[in-house]
Design a protein around this motif. Structure first.
Motif, PDB file in Angstrom:
ATOM      1  N   PRO A  85       0.797  -1.242   0.000  1.00  0.00           N
ATOM      2  CA  PRO A  85       0.000   0.000   0.000  1.00  0.00           C
ATOM      3  C   PRO A  85       0.818   1.275   0.000  1.00  0.00           C
ATOM      4  N   THR A  86       2.079   1.233   0.444  1.00  0.00           N
ATOM      5  CA  THR A  86       2.873   2.465   0.511  1.00  0.00           C
ATOM      6  C   THR A  86       3.899   2.546  -0.610  1.00  0.00           C
ATOM      7  N   LEU A  87       3.747   1.718  -1.636  1.00  0.00           N
ATOM      8  CA  LEU A  87       4.695   1.690  -2.748  1.00  0.00           C
ATOM      9  C   LEU A  87       4.790   3.063  -3.413  1.00  0.00           C
ATOM     10  N   GLY A  88       6.003   3.593  -3.480  1.00  0.00           N
ATOM     11  CA  GLY A  88       6.232   4.858  -4.167  1.00  0.00           C
ATOM     12  C   GLY A  88       5.910   6.106  -3.382  1.00  0.00           C
ATOM     13  N   LEU A  89       5.494   5.958  -2.126  1.00  0.00           N
ATOM     14  CA  LEU A  89       5.140   7.136  -1.335  1.00  0.00           C
ATOM     15  C   LEU A  89       6.361   7.747  -0.664  1.00  0.00           C
ATOM     16  N   ASP A  90       6.291   9.042  -0.387  1.00  0.00           N
ATOM     17  CA  ASP A  90       7.361   9.712   0.334  1.00  0.00           C
ATOM     18  C   ASP A  90       7.310   9.299   1.803  1.00  0.00           C
ATOM     19  N   PRO A  91       8.412   9.510   2.544  1.00  0.00           N
ATOM     20  CA  PRO A  91       8.477   9.050   3.938  1.00  0.00           C
ATOM     21  C   PRO A  91       7.355   9.560   4.833  1.00  0.00           C
ATOM     22  N   LEU A  92       6.942  10.816   4.674  1.00  0.00           N
ATOM     23  CA  LEU A  92       5.879  11.351   5.525  1.00  0.00           C
ATOM     24  C   LEU A  92       4.537  10.703   5.209  1.00  0.00           C
ATOM     25  N   SER A  93       4.258  10.484   3.935  1.00  0.00           N
ATOM     26  CA  SER A  93       3.005   9.821   3.553  1.00  0.00           C
ATOM     27  C   SER A  93       2.980   8.380   4.041  1.00  0.00           C
ATOM     28  N   ARG A  94       4.129   7.706   3.961  1.00  0.00           N
ATOM     29  CA  ARG A  94       4.204   6.340   4.460  1.00  0.00           C
ATOM     30  C   ARG A  94       3.869   6.298   5.941  1.00  0.00           C
ATOM     31  N   ARG A  95       4.419   7.214   6.699  1.00  0.00           N
ATOM     32  CA  ARG A  95       4.173   7.222   8.149  1.00  0.00           C
ATOM     33  C   ARG A  95       2.731   7.550   8.479  1.00  0.00           C
ATOM     34  N   ASN A  96       2.105   8.385   7.677  1.00  0.00           N
ATOM     35  CA  ASN A  96       0.687   8.675   7.896  1.00  0.00           C
ATOM     36  C   ASN A  96      -0.158   7.430   7.659  1.00  0.00           C
ATOM     37  N   ILE A  97       0.185   6.664   6.624  1.00  0.00           N
ATOM     38  CA  ILE A  97      -0.553   5.428   6.360  1.00  0.00           C
ATOM     39  C   ILE A  97      -0.318   4.423   7.478  1.00  0.00           C
ATOM     40  N   TRP A  98       0.886   4.375   8.039  1.00  0.00           N
ATOM     41  CA  TRP A  98       1.131   3.495   9.194  1.00  0.00           C
ATOM     42  C   TRP A  98       0.167   3.844  10.328  1.00  0.00           C
ATOM     43  N   LYS A  99       0.011   5.144  10.574  1.00  0.00           N
ATOM     44  CA  LYS A  99      -0.896   5.595  11.637  1.00  0.00           C
ATOM     45  C   LYS A  99      -2.326   5.165  11.344  1.00  0.00           C
ATOM     46  N   VAL A 100      -2.750   5.327  10.083  1.00  0.00           N
ATOM     47  CA  VAL A 100      -4.111   4.951   9.692  1.00  0.00           C
ATOM     48  C   VAL A 100      -4.314   3.443   9.851  1.00  0.00           C
ATOM     49  N   ILE A 101      -3.312   2.657   9.493  1.00  0.00           N
ATOM     50  CA  ILE A 101      -3.401   1.201   9.626  1.00  0.00           C
ATOM     51  C   ILE A 101      -3.567   0.807  11.087  1.00  0.00           C
ATOM     52  N   ARG A 102      -2.783   1.405  11.960  1.00  0.00           N
ATOM     53  CA  ARG A 102      -2.893   1.094  13.400  1.00  0.00           C
ATOM     54  C   ARG A 102      -4.303   1.424  13.913  1.00  0.00           C
ATOM     55  N   GLU A 103      -4.802   2.603  13.541  1.00  0.00           N
ATOM     56  CA  GLU A 103      -6.127   3.010  13.994  1.00  0.00           C
ATOM     57  C   GLU A 103      -7.205   2.074  13.457  1.00  0.00           C
ATOM     58  N   TYR A 104      -7.045   1.655  12.218  1.00  0.00           N
ATOM     59  CA  TYR A 104      -8.019   0.745  11.613  1.00  0.00           C
ATOM     60  C   TYR A 104      -8.115  -0.550  12.413  1.00  0.00           C
ATOM     61  N   CYS A 105      -6.961  -1.102  12.766  1.00  0.00           N
ATOM     62  CA  CYS A 105      -6.955  -2.367  13.506  1.00  0.00           C
ATOM     63  C   CYS A 105      -7.550  -2.215  14.901  1.00  0.00           C
ATOM     64  N   LYS A 106      -7.414  -1.055  15.510  1.00  0.00           N
ATOM     65  CA  LYS A 106      -8.014  -0.817  16.820  1.00  0.00           C
ATOM     66  C   LYS A 106      -9.533  -0.764  16.733  1.00  0.00           C
ATOM     67  N   LYS A 107     -10.050  -0.201  15.636  1.00  0.00           N
ATOM     68  CA  LYS A 107     -11.481   0.081  15.544  1.00  0.00           C
ATOM     69  C   LYS A 107     -12.293  -0.960  14.770  1.00  0.00           C
ATOM     70  N   TYR A 108     -11.725  -1.504  13.683  1.00  0.00           N
ATOM     71  CA  TYR A 108     -12.580  -2.215  12.732  1.00  0.00           C
ATOM     72  C   TYR A 108     -12.222  -3.679  12.460  1.00  0.00           C
ATOM     73  N   GLY A 109     -10.959  -4.014  12.369  1.00  0.00           N
ATOM     74  CA  GLY A 109     -10.639  -5.385  11.994  1.00  0.00           C
ATOM     75  C   GLY A 109      -9.164  -5.629  11.834  1.00  0.00           C
ATOM     76  N   SER A 110      -8.813  -6.559  10.969  1.00  0.00           N
ATOM     77  CA  SER A 110      -7.425  -6.963  10.769  1.00  0.00           C
ATOM     78  C   SER A 110      -6.965  -6.620   9.361  1.00  0.00           C
ATOM     79  N   ILE A 111      -5.646  -6.628   9.189  1.00  0.00           N
ATOM     80  CA  ILE A 111      -5.056  -6.314   7.892  1.00  0.00           C
ATOM     81  C   ILE A 111      -3.990  -7.352   7.560  1.00  0.00           C
ATOM     82  N   ILE A 112      -4.075  -7.872   6.338  1.00  0.00           N
ATOM     83  CA  ILE A 112      -2.997  -8.703   5.814  1.00  0.00           C
ATOM     84  C   ILE A 112      -2.226  -7.841   4.834  1.00  0.00           C
ATOM     85  N   LEU A 113      -0.940  -7.707   5.075  1.00  0.00           N
ATOM     86  CA  LEU A 113      -0.108  -6.724   4.392  1.00  0.00           C
ATOM     87  C   LEU A 113       1.055  -7.401   3.678  1.00  0.00           C
ATOM     88  N   THR A 114       1.359  -6.934   2.470  1.00  0.00           N
ATOM     89  CA  THR A 114       2.641  -7.274   1.865  1.00  0.00           C
ATOM     90  C   THR A 114       3.410  -5.976   1.674  1.00  0.00           C
TER      91      THR A 114
END
Length: 300
Positions: free
Chosen positions: A164-193
């Motif tokens: 999901p973070t392919l080609g993103l700049d470092p700040l955008s990647r870190r924002n997506i990391w934050k969103v992923i963590r929040e998603y798992c707390k609230k809604y479900g699980s994520i399988i990631l490559t």
């Protein structure tokens, strides 16, 4: 007891021509969180995701997602998952709002729910100021974030995110990391490559490593680190012969420098000598990157 999110049993995929993409893959994943599949190009990661996402039939074996057989109960699987494929792309005439909102409407969300979820996802991915811009006028990074927003907005029990973070700049990647963590707390699980080992180390609750279609390791980040006997690495850029460095530990060549995997005492000695010689040197505990390189090399 934690819910079984994923179970693979002797999963095998052989393509036309005899290419074996998956070779008797077996593992499971329990609980709510991030499960990461690592491997080099051609290791079988995307094939595995396509099978558990009901897009591809296995040649042999079984797989269960959220308790459902991916072949016999594929409709139930699809109702509870959302897939963000690596080859996904946006449609040029549509805006980020269009992509997210109409994805939700197609999946059966009401107009009100779709508006609410779309705004929430676009805000989380920092896309609100671009929500009405046509995709062909967006940068590659903004288009990639739109694809992530489309998946996140569904609030499915399980997301399959292929790089999901392919080609993103470092700040955008870190924002997506934050969103992923929040998603798992609230809604479900994520399988990631991912090919970003720092990303996998930060996000993963459990990891499986594939090599040539086979499972070569599985466990938490700390469990995988324990597979490597050395606990410290020292990187030197010049000033030493390989024979000298071997007296301190195992050598791994990384670009223009040599990485020495060793123990703390030997690392301290090597750093002192490097400083005396005026050699550029860095030292740190081993990371998931070191584990991956070590295990993938063994699997050759």
């Amino acid at each position: 007891m934690n819910m079984e999110i994923l179970k693979a049993m002797e999963l095998t995929k052989i393509y036309k021509g005899g290419v074996k993409a998956l070779d008797n893959v077996s593992f499971d994943f329990y609980g709510q969180g991030v499960f990461t599949i690592l491997g080099r190009n051609g290791a079988g990661k995307t094939t595995f995701l396509r099978i558990i996402g009901t897009q591809l039939l296995p040649s042999k074996g079984k797989a269960y997602v959220l308790g459902y057989d991916v072949v016999k109960e594929s409709k139930n699987v699809r109702k509870n998952i959302t897939v963000m494929p690596q080859e996904g792309s946006t449609l040029p005439p549509l805006t980020p709002w269009d992509h997210v909102y109409y994805t939700l409407r197609i999946r059966g969300f009401s107009k009100e729910e779709a508006r609410e979820n779309a705004l929430e996802a676009l805000s989380a991915l920092e896309l609100l100021e671009y929500k009405d811009v046509h995709a062909d006028q967006l940068s590659g990074g903004l288009r990639q974030r739109t694809l992530v927003a489309m998946a996140m907005a569904t609030k499915s029990k399980l997301l399959l995110l292929d790089e999901p973070t392919l080609g993103l700049d470092p700040l955008s990647r870190r924002n997506i990391w934050k969103v992923i963590r929040e998603y798992c707390k609230k809604y479900g699980s994520i399988i990631l490559t991912t090919h970003y080992l720092d990303e996998a180390e930060i996000l993963s609750d459990d990891i499986v490593i594939l090599n040539n279609g086979k499972v070569i390791a599985k466990g938490s980040v700390e469990q995988l680190k324990s597979e490597v006997r050395e606990k410290v690495k020292v990187e030197v850029y010049n000033g030493f012969t390989e024979e000298e460095l071997r007296s301190y530990g195992r050598i791994v060549v990384v670009g223009d420098r040599k990485r020495v995997l060793t123990d703390e005492k030997s690392a301290q000695e090597l750093v002192k000598i490097s400083i005396k010689r005026g050699v550029r040197v860095q030292t740190s505990p081993i990371t998931l990157d070191d584990v991956f390189v070590d295990l993938a090399a063994e699997g050759e």
